[in-house]
Design a protein around this motif. Structure first.
Motif, PDB file in Angstrom:
ATOM      1  N   ALA A  32       0.723  -0.897  -0.724  1.00  0.00           N
ATOM      2  CA  ALA A  32       0.180  -0.011   0.244  1.00  0.00           C
ATOM      3  C   ALA A  32       1.053   1.517  -0.137  1.00  0.00           C
ATOM      4  CB  ALA A  32      -0.561   0.196   1.028  1.00  0.00           C
ATOM      5  N   LEU A  33       1.976   1.125   0.560  1.00  0.00           N
ATOM      6  CA  LEU A  33       2.784   2.349   0.659  1.00  0.00           C
ATOM      7  C   LEU A  33       3.293   2.772  -0.845  1.00  0.00           C
ATOM      8  CD1 LEU A  33       4.558   1.848   4.156  1.00  0.00           C
ATOM      9  CD2 LEU A  33       3.198   4.302   3.945  1.00  0.00           C
ATOM     10  N   GLY A  34       3.693   1.690  -0.969  1.00  0.00           N
ATOM     11  CA  GLY A  34       4.773   1.709  -2.628  1.00  0.00           C
ATOM     12  C   GLY A  34       3.752   2.237  -3.737  1.00  0.00           C
ATOM     13  N   VAL A  35       2.108   1.478  -3.403  1.00  0.00           N
ATOM     14  CA  VAL A  35       1.434   2.589  -4.609  1.00  0.00           C
ATOM     15  C   VAL A  35       0.587   3.771  -4.335  1.00  0.00           C
ATOM     16  CG1 VAL A  35      -1.398   2.193  -5.386  1.00  0.00           C
ATOM     17  CG2 VAL A  35       0.821  -0.384  -5.043  1.00  0.00           C
ATOM     18  N   PHE A  36       0.518   3.930  -2.810  1.00  0.00           N
ATOM     19  CA  PHE A  36       0.213   5.545  -2.174  1.00  0.00           C
ATOM     20  C   PHE A  36       0.821   6.490  -3.376  1.00  0.00           C
ATOM     21  CE2 PHE A  36       1.088   8.664   0.703  1.00  0.00           C
ATOM     22  CZ  PHE A  36      -0.086   9.542   0.669  1.00  0.00           C
ATOM     23  N   PHE A  37       2.157   6.404  -2.764  1.00  0.00           N
ATOM     24  CA  PHE A  37       3.226   7.731  -3.492  1.00  0.00           C
ATOM     25  C   PHE A  37       3.103   7.328  -4.953  1.00  0.00           C
ATOM     26  CE2 PHE A  37       5.100   6.981   1.121  1.00  0.00           C
ATOM     27  CZ  PHE A  37       5.255   8.278   1.465  1.00  0.00           C
ATOM     28  N   SER A  38       3.484   6.253  -5.795  1.00  0.00           N
ATOM     29  CA  SER A  38       3.525   6.817  -7.307  1.00  0.00           C
ATOM     30  C   SER A  38       1.645   7.326  -7.657  1.00  0.00           C
ATOM     31  CB  SER A  38       3.209   5.324  -7.663  1.00  0.00           C
ATOM     32  OG  SER A  38       5.128   4.512  -7.403  1.00  0.00           O
ATOM     33  N   THR A  39       0.499   6.822  -6.678  1.00  0.00           N
ATOM     34  CA  THR A  39      -0.426   6.661  -7.134  1.00  0.00           C
ATOM     35  C   THR A  39      -0.443   8.209  -7.273  1.00  0.00           C
ATOM     36  OG1 THR A  39      -1.463   4.526  -7.085  1.00  0.00           O
ATOM     37  CG2 THR A  39      -2.846   6.868  -6.725  1.00  0.00           C
ATOM     38  N   ALA A  40      -0.187   8.527  -5.715  1.00  0.00           N
ATOM     39  CA  ALA A  40      -0.609   9.921  -6.183  1.00  0.00           C
ATOM     40  C   ALA A  40       0.646  10.900  -6.397  1.00  0.00           C
ATOM     41  CB  ALA A  40      -0.271  10.483  -4.360  1.00  0.00           C
ATOM     42  N   ILE A  41       1.316  10.884  -7.557  1.00  0.00           N
ATOM     43  CA  ILE A  41       2.305  12.078  -7.847  1.00  0.00           C
ATOM     44  C   ILE A  41       1.662  11.319  -9.935  1.00  0.00           C
ATOM     45  CG2 ILE A  41       4.192  11.281  -9.001  1.00  0.00           C
ATOM     46  CD1 ILE A  41       5.684  10.532  -6.969  1.00  0.00           C
ATOM     47  N   SER A  42       1.048  10.323  -9.744  1.00  0.00           N
ATOM     48  CA  SER A  42       0.727  10.813 -11.108  1.00  0.00           C
ATOM     49  C   SER A  42      -1.035  11.590 -11.227  1.00  0.00           C
ATOM     50  CB  SER A  42      -0.467   9.449 -11.651  1.00  0.00           C
ATOM     51  OG  SER A  42      -0.785   8.630 -11.168  1.00  0.00           O
ATOM     52  N   VAL A  43      -1.179  11.231  -9.718  1.00  0.00           N
ATOM     53  CA  VAL A  43      -2.966  12.169 -10.288  1.00  0.00           C
ATOM     54  C   VAL A  43      -2.807  13.368  -9.631  1.00  0.00           C
ATOM     55  CG1 VAL A  43      -4.964  12.460  -8.351  1.00  0.00           C
ATOM     56  CG2 VAL A  43      -4.133   9.786  -8.477  1.00  0.00           C
ATOM     57  N   TYR A  44      -1.691  13.584  -9.052  1.00  0.00           N
ATOM     58  CA  TYR A  44      -1.535  15.167  -9.106  1.00  0.00           C
ATOM     59  C   TYR A  44      -1.104  15.959 -10.368  1.00  0.00           C
ATOM     60  CZ  TYR A  44       3.576  15.576  -7.177  1.00  0.00           C
ATOM     61  OH  TYR A  44       5.022  15.934  -7.168  1.00  0.00           O
ATOM     62  N   SER A  45      -0.364  15.144 -10.706  1.00  0.00           N
ATOM     63  CA  SER A  45       0.187  15.298 -12.209  1.00  0.00           C
ATOM     64  C   SER A  45      -1.036  15.677 -13.538  1.00  0.00           C
ATOM     65  CB  SER A  45       1.315  14.334 -13.096  1.00  0.00           C
ATOM     66  OG  SER A  45       2.268  14.208 -11.827  1.00  0.00           O
ATOM     67  N   GLY A  46      -1.608  14.647 -13.350  1.00  0.00           N
ATOM     68  CA  GLY A  46      -2.808  14.371 -14.080  1.00  0.00           C
ATOM     69  C   GLY A  46      -3.894  15.807 -13.776  1.00  0.00           C
ATOM     70  N   VAL A  47      -3.879  15.990 -12.509  1.00  0.00           N
ATOM     71  CA  VAL A  47      -4.599  17.188 -12.421  1.00  0.00           C
ATOM     72  C   VAL A  47      -3.981  18.562 -12.635  1.00  0.00           C
ATOM     73  CG1 VAL A  47      -5.683  19.042 -10.532  1.00  0.00           C
ATOM     74  CG2 VAL A  47      -5.702  16.600 -10.753  1.00  0.00           C
ATOM     75  N   ASP A  48      -2.723  18.896 -12.614  1.00  0.00           N
ATOM     76  CA  ASP A  48      -2.645  19.925 -13.414  1.00  0.00           C
ATOM     77  C   ASP A  48      -1.921  20.088 -14.759  1.00  0.00           C
ATOM     78  OD1 ASP A  48      -1.206  21.028 -10.644  1.00  0.00           O
ATOM     79  OD2 ASP A  48       0.734  19.878 -10.364  1.00  0.00           O
TER      80      ASP A  48
END
Length: 275
Positions: free
Chosen positions: A154-170
């Motif tokens: 979950a920790l490994g998935v969390f950080f990669s997901t958060a980065i891809s999501v806020y990059s997509g929002v930007d």
């Protein structure tokens, strides 16, 4: 499309029309699936030939036929399904928890100035840490069982997901958001109808990455402390020098990765049909 050919002769001659090839493909990728499967079949055939001819020691690199026999025996005995089920449960649980939290935090960072200032600082500080290095600490906190392994994934998935999501929002064009705000569209509607569709390609690309991250972490975690699972099976086969079973585990991991990639392709085709 038709274009007029240069006229020759008198100025009263009518020029012939000729077809012109379409030039607006837009760099659309062509279908190369058949060539990929042909290349894979050739590699397997050469591998089998090298093993059958005795060019390679089967202890170091068993031929594909030996690996297939090992997978068949493991499937018949039920050992294969026991290990696969344990790994799938860990991957599914850890990936789901990390993805949900990552999507929430990623949207918060992308939409809130305060959350961006706090979240990016923590993500930048913690993301480079190898998550498998935290497994002993998680075992100390959560005990010996499934919880530390799932938390590591979950920790490994969390950080990669958060980065891809806020990059997509930007990456969502701000003109679309300003236009919606000018028509007094509610915030939740802007997020659902403008931000979410605009960020979705980046989010799905992040899913593809996090699926691989989850697979890597579950194998590492099972090698460190698990009785069942593909990682534990591969480690045990390596310790006993059973290279056919070791490579059987590697093939199963590869097939699992292909299945996940196919599932994400189907998801992209359904959710991104407008592209």
């Amino acid at each position: 499309m038709l274009e007029r050919a240069p006229s020759q002769g008198t100025k009263h001659d009518t020029s012939a029309l000729r077809p012109v090839a379409f030039r607006g493909a837009g760099f659309m990728p062509g279908g190369g699936r058949v060539s990929g499967w042909i290349a894979l079949a050739l590699v397997i055939a050469l591998w089998q030939l090298a093993g059958s001819a005795g060019w390679v020691n089967p202890l170091f690199l068993p031929p594909p036929s030996a690996i297939a026999v090992a997978i068949y025996k493991l499937a018949i005995s039920g050992t294969l399904w026991q290990h696969v089920l344990a790994s799938v449960v860990r991957i599914g649980s850890g990936w789901l928890i990390g993805t949900v939290l990552g999507v929430i935090v990623g949207f918060a960072i992308g939409l809130s100035t305060l959350a961006r200032g706090v979240g990016i600082t923590f993500i930048s500080a913690l993301f480079p840490i190898p998550k498998i290095a935290l497994l002993p600490l998680l075992i100390l906190w959560l005990g010996i069982g499934e919880e530390p392994k799932i938390a590591t994934i979950a920790l490994g998935v969390f950080f990669s997901t958060a980065i891809s999501v806020y990059s997509g929002v930007d990456a969502v064009p701000r003109n679309l958001i300003r236009m919606a705000q000018s028509f007094n569209v509610p915030v939740h509607a802007i997020v659902a109808k403008v931000v979410w569709p605009g960020a979705l390609p980046s989010i799905l690309a992040g899913f593809r990455i996090t699926a691989s991250v989850a697979l890597l972490l579950v194998v590492s975690a099972e090698m460190i402390g698990a009785q069942f699972g593909i990682g534990a099976f591969v480690l045990q086969a390596g310790n006993l020098m059973q290279t056919d079973q070791l490579l059987a585990g590697v093939v199963i991991l590869s097939l699992f990765g292909l299945a996940v990639g196919k599932a994400i392709n189907v998801l992209e085709a359904r959710l991104l049909h407008w592209r």
